[in-house]
Design an enzyme around this catalytic site. Structure first.
Site, PDB file in Angstrom:
ATOM      1  N   ARG A  96       0.900  -1.157   0.000  1.00  0.00           N
ATOM      2  CA  ARG A  96       0.000   0.000   0.000  1.00  0.00           C
ATOM      3  C   ARG A  96       0.934   1.201   0.000  1.00  0.00           C
ATOM      4  O   ARG A  96       1.837   1.289   0.824  1.00  0.00           O
ATOM      5  CB  ARG A  96      -0.895  -0.023   1.235  1.00  0.00           C
ATOM      6  N   THR A 129      -6.607   0.256  -5.773  1.00  0.00           N
ATOM      7  CA  THR A 129      -5.645   0.146  -6.876  1.00  0.00           C
ATOM      8  C   THR A 129      -6.204   0.803  -8.142  1.00  0.00           C
ATOM      9  O   THR A 129      -5.492   1.528  -8.853  1.00  0.00           O
ATOM     10  CB  THR A 129      -5.329  -1.343  -7.143  1.00  0.00           C
ATOM     11  N   THR A 150      -8.718  -9.388  -5.060  1.00  0.00           N
ATOM     12  CA  THR A 150      -9.017  -9.070  -3.657  1.00  0.00           C
ATOM     13  C   THR A 150      -9.925 -10.150  -3.098  1.00  0.00           C
ATOM     14  O   THR A 150     -10.800 -10.644  -3.813  1.00  0.00           O
ATOM     15  CB  THR A 150      -9.707  -7.690  -3.503  1.00  0.00           C
ATOM     16  N   ASP A 152     -12.139  -9.650  -1.015  1.00  0.00           N
ATOM     17  CA  ASP A 152     -13.399  -9.027  -0.562  1.00  0.00           C
ATOM     18  C   ASP A 152     -14.569  -9.187  -1.536  1.00  0.00           C
ATOM     19  O   ASP A 152     -15.719  -9.019  -1.146  1.00  0.00           O
ATOM     20  CB  ASP A 152     -13.185  -7.534  -0.295  1.00  0.00           C
ATOM     21  N   GLU A 247     -15.849  -7.854   9.334  1.00  0.00           N
ATOM     22  CA  GLU A 247     -15.106  -6.906  10.183  1.00  0.00           C
ATOM     23  C   GLU A 247     -15.684  -5.490  10.087  1.00  0.00           C
ATOM     24  O   GLU A 247     -15.564  -4.708  11.018  1.00  0.00           O
ATOM     25  CB  GLU A 247     -13.615  -6.896   9.823  1.00  0.00           C
ATOM     26  N   HIS A 277      -5.639 -12.694   8.859  1.00  0.00           N
ATOM     27  CA  HIS A 277      -4.932 -12.841   7.584  1.00  0.00           C
ATOM     28  C   HIS A 277      -4.787 -14.281   7.096  1.00  0.00           C
ATOM     29  O   HIS A 277      -4.338 -14.478   5.959  1.00  0.00           O
ATOM     30  CB  HIS A 277      -3.560 -12.158   7.658  1.00  0.00           C
ATOM     31  N   ARG A 280      -6.244 -14.636   3.770  1.00  0.00           N
ATOM     32  CA  ARG A 280      -5.598 -14.111   2.568  1.00  0.00           C
ATOM     33  C   ARG A 280      -4.548 -15.070   2.013  1.00  0.00           C
ATOM     34  O   ARG A 280      -4.032 -14.856   0.915  1.00  0.00           O
ATOM     35  CB  ARG A 280      -4.959 -12.754   2.884  1.00  0.00           C
TER      36      ARG A 280
HETATM   37  N1  LIG Z   1      -7.180   8.041  -4.312  1.00  0.00           N
HETATM   38  C1  LIG Z   1      -6.070   7.425  -4.667  1.00  0.00           C
HETATM   39  N2  LIG Z   1      -5.153   8.042  -5.462  1.00  0.00           N
HETATM   40  C2  LIG Z   1      -4.030   7.436  -5.843  1.00  0.00           C
HETATM   41  N3  LIG Z   1      -3.704   6.161  -5.458  1.00  0.00           N
HETATM   42  C3  LIG Z   1      -4.556   5.500  -4.679  1.00  0.00           C
HETATM   43  C4  LIG Z   1      -5.781   6.081  -4.242  1.00  0.00           C
HETATM   44  N4  LIG Z   1      -6.421   5.149  -3.464  1.00  0.00           N
HETATM   45  C5  LIG Z   1      -5.617   4.073  -3.425  1.00  0.00           C
HETATM   46  N5  LIG Z   1      -4.509   4.258  -4.148  1.00  0.00           N
HETATM   47  C6  LIG Z   1      -3.364   3.377  -4.310  1.00  0.00           C
HETATM   48  O1  LIG Z   1      -3.773   2.019  -4.389  1.00  0.00           O
HETATM   49  C7  LIG Z   1      -3.130   1.269  -3.347  1.00  0.00           C
HETATM   50  C8  LIG Z   1      -3.943   0.085  -2.982  1.00  0.00           C
HETATM   51  O2  LIG Z   1      -5.187   0.506  -2.470  1.00  0.00           O
HETATM   52  P1  LIG Z   1      -5.885  -0.267  -1.254  1.00  0.00           P
HETATM   53  O3  LIG Z   1      -7.200   0.382  -1.008  1.00  0.00           O
HETATM   54  O4  LIG Z   1      -4.952  -0.351  -0.125  1.00  0.00           O
HETATM   55  O5  LIG Z   1      -6.033  -1.763  -1.774  1.00  0.00           O
HETATM   56  P2  LIG Z   1      -6.980  -2.419  -2.870  1.00  0.00           P
HETATM   57  O6  LIG Z   1      -6.490  -2.053  -4.212  1.00  0.00           O
HETATM   58  O7  LIG Z   1      -6.835  -3.876  -2.606  1.00  0.00           O
HETATM   59  O8  LIG Z   1      -8.380  -1.894  -2.603  1.00  0.00           O
HETATM   60  C9  LIG Z   1      -2.913   2.293  -2.244  1.00  0.00           C
HETATM   61  O9  LIG Z   1      -1.916   1.912  -1.339  1.00  0.00           O
HETATM   62  C10 LIG Z   1      -2.491   3.508  -3.053  1.00  0.00           C
HETATM   63  O10 LIG Z   1      -1.139   3.429  -3.436  1.00  0.00           O
HETATM   64  O1  LIG Z   2      -3.547  -6.456   5.411  1.00  0.00           O
HETATM   65  P1  LIG Z   2      -4.112  -5.213   5.975  1.00  0.00           P
HETATM   66  O2  LIG Z   2      -3.364  -4.025   5.532  1.00  0.00           O
HETATM   67  O3  LIG Z   2      -4.294  -5.336   7.444  1.00  0.00           O
HETATM   68  O4  LIG Z   2      -5.574  -5.017   5.353  1.00  0.00           O
HETATM   69  C1  LIG Z   2      -6.710  -5.660   5.774  1.00  0.00           C
HETATM   70  C2  LIG Z   2      -7.767  -5.482   4.732  1.00  0.00           C
HETATM   71  O5  LIG Z   2      -7.360  -6.064   3.523  1.00  0.00           O
HETATM   72  C3  LIG Z   2      -8.390  -6.891   3.006  1.00  0.00           C
HETATM   73  O6  LIG Z   2      -8.064  -8.216   3.340  1.00  0.00           O
HETATM   74  C4  LIG Z   2      -8.456  -6.771   1.514  1.00  0.00           C
HETATM   75  O7  LIG Z   2      -8.772  -5.450   1.181  1.00  0.00           O
HETATM   76  P2  LIG Z   2      -8.246  -4.804  -0.147  1.00  0.00           P
HETATM   77  O8  LIG Z   2      -8.444  -5.818  -1.209  1.00  0.00           O
HETATM   78  O9  LIG Z   2      -9.103  -3.586  -0.341  1.00  0.00           O
HETATM   79  O10 LIG Z   2      -6.811  -4.485   0.016  1.00  0.00           O
HETATM   80  C5  LIG Z   2      -9.651  -6.447   3.743  1.00  0.00           C
HETATM   81  O11 LIG Z   2     -10.631  -7.438   3.801  1.00  0.00           O
HETATM   82  C6  LIG Z   2      -9.086  -6.089   5.085  1.00  0.00           C
HETATM   83  O12 LIG Z   2      -9.885  -5.160   5.743  1.00  0.00           O
END
Ligand SMILES: Nc1ncnc2c1ncn2[C@@H]1O[C@H](COP(=O)(O)OP(=O)(O)O)[C@@H](O)[C@H]1O
Ligand SMILES: O=P(O)(O)OC[C@H]1O[C@](O)(COP(=O)(O)O)[C@@H](O)[C@@H]1O
Length: 347
Positions: A96, A129, A150, A152, A247, A277, A280
């Site tokens: 992240r 992402t 993911t 989720d 959660e 985790h 995952r």
């Molecule tokens: N609004 C945003 N602008 C730019 N990058 C973003 C934004 N939101 C998320 N990202 C990028 O995408 C990464 C992954 O997002 P995250 O929500 O942690 O996981 P996921 O893609 O599994 O939902 C973040 O750590 C960040 O680098």
């Molecule tokens: O591994 P971390 O950073 O604790 O994140 C936990 C989160 O990641 C997830 O496993 C997956 O979420 P994302 O796919 O949005 O990253 C969620 O279900 C959970 O809340």
């Protein structure tokens, strides 16, 4: 949303030029990400494209952290993805990245992509992402076609995400084991599964594990109603209860819910388990491997056909492309039929 893969491929003008494709994994890791990387690499090399693996998601894009093959070259060939289809996690690692959430971070990443002559990207991740990818395409004129990775299953534009099937299997397996103690000791188990904003994992797990109740963010969790239902079940001879809690449930996670049930004088002896985790990890299920393989290939073919700014998904067994914006601006609703089915099973 475009409908079938044929529609999509004819939608864009055909381009047969070889391109350099970057692939990376981002956000929470999910079982099947490796299978997807493998599919992207194999599909791209079969079409004469070149693949560059980027380590650690957007962080790696900013740091120019590339996957190096056995010859220390920044290229991923067909042999570099051998023997990974069955492995959990991601060989490209995930992250992240806070810096990518700034304008400077996105511009740096775009500049690096230009410098390394990368023409197209396949990010594998969740809605965060794709929010990042939507920003990137504003600063970079390469193509971006994502794959949904993911546990989720919270993404519009695909019936299932890569990793969801395995996570459900893991959670169900854990509950099958907990049920032994629940029955022997006549207890109620509150089992917390992941899902910050989505109850998909909780609902599917509850149905497949034969749980009595699923507490999810999409529907109100009413403590007095739950306590009344539980006592009714007890009167009909129920000795043990499984409640699956997402959660992100608005009443709090499983620990909070246990306290609230106790205060509401729930008569069952209660224990709480947070799966965390473990959900995952592990070897991806065949369904996740299949989905990852189909979508990785479809993403590459869509790039070849000129697509950009979209996520590759599968809806009703058809490959479809959905604009990134939709994946993070719209909430994927839980199927009401499954919510009703769980209620019907719980008597
Ligand atoms: N609004 C945003 N602008 C730019 N990058 C973003 C934004 N939101 C998320 N990202 C990028 O995408 C990464 C992954 O997002 P995250 O929500 O942690 O996981 P996921 O893609 O599994 O939902 C973040 O750590 C960040 O680098
Ligand atoms: O591994 P971390 O950073 O604790 O994140 C936990 C989160 O990641 C997830 O496993 C997956 O979420 P994302 O796919 O949005 O990253 C969620 O279900 C959970 O809340």
């Amino acid at each position: 949303m475009l409908s079938s893969s044929c529609d999509i491929l004819s939608w864009f003008s055909k381009r047969d030029l070889a391109v350099r494709i970057g692939v990376f994994c981002s956000g929470g890791d999910a079982p099947g990400m490796n299978a997807c990387v493998r599919s992207v690499v194999r599909s791209a090399t079969a079409a004469g494209h070149e693949v560059v693996g980027i380590n650690r998601g957007y962080q790696g894009l900013i740091d120019q952290n590339f996957f190096l093959n056995a010859k220390q070259q920044p290229i991923m060939g067909a042999r570099d993805v051998s023997n990974i289809i069955q492995r959990g996690g991601t060989i490209l690692r995930s992250a992240r990245c806070q810096r990518f959430m700034t304008d400077e971070g996105v511009r740096t990443a775009a500049e690096n992509l230009r410098q390394h002559k990368i023409d197209a990207l396949v990010p594998i991740g969740g809605n965060g992402t794709f929010r990042g990818s939507a920003e990137l395409v504003k600063h970079w004129d390469g193509q971006v076609v994502g794959c949904p990775g993911t546990i989720d299953n919270d993404l519009i534009g695909t019936d299932f995400t890569i990793g969801f099937s395995t996570a459900v299997e893991t959670a169900v397996d854990a509950i099958d084991k907990l049920r032994d103690t629940a029955e022997s000791h006549e207890r109620l188990f509150l089992v917390e599964v992941m899902g910050r904003h989505s109850g998909y994992l909780a609902l599917y797990t509850a149905l497949a594990a034969g749980a009595e109740i699923a507490c999810v963010p999409e529907t109100p969790t009413e403590i007095p109603g739950i306590v009344a239902h539980l006592s009714q079940l007890q009167q009909t001879g129920k000795k043990s209860i499984i409640v699956v809690v997402a959660e992100g449930d608005e009443e709090g996670g499983a620990l909070m819910l246990a306290e609230k049930l106790q205060r509401a004088e729930c008569t069952f002896a209660t224990r709480t388990v947070i799966l965390g985790h473990v959900q995952r990890g592990g070897s991806p299920s065949p369904d996740d491997r299949m989905l990852a393989t189909r979508l990785g290939d479809f993403a590459v073919k869509s790039i070849g056909a000129g697509a950009t700014g979209v996520m590759a998904g599968e809806v009703n067994s058809q490959c479809v492309l959905t604009p990134f914006e939709k994946t993070f601006t719209e909430h994927k609703q839980l199927p009401q039929a499954l919510i009703d089915l769980l209620e019907c099973m719980s008597n």
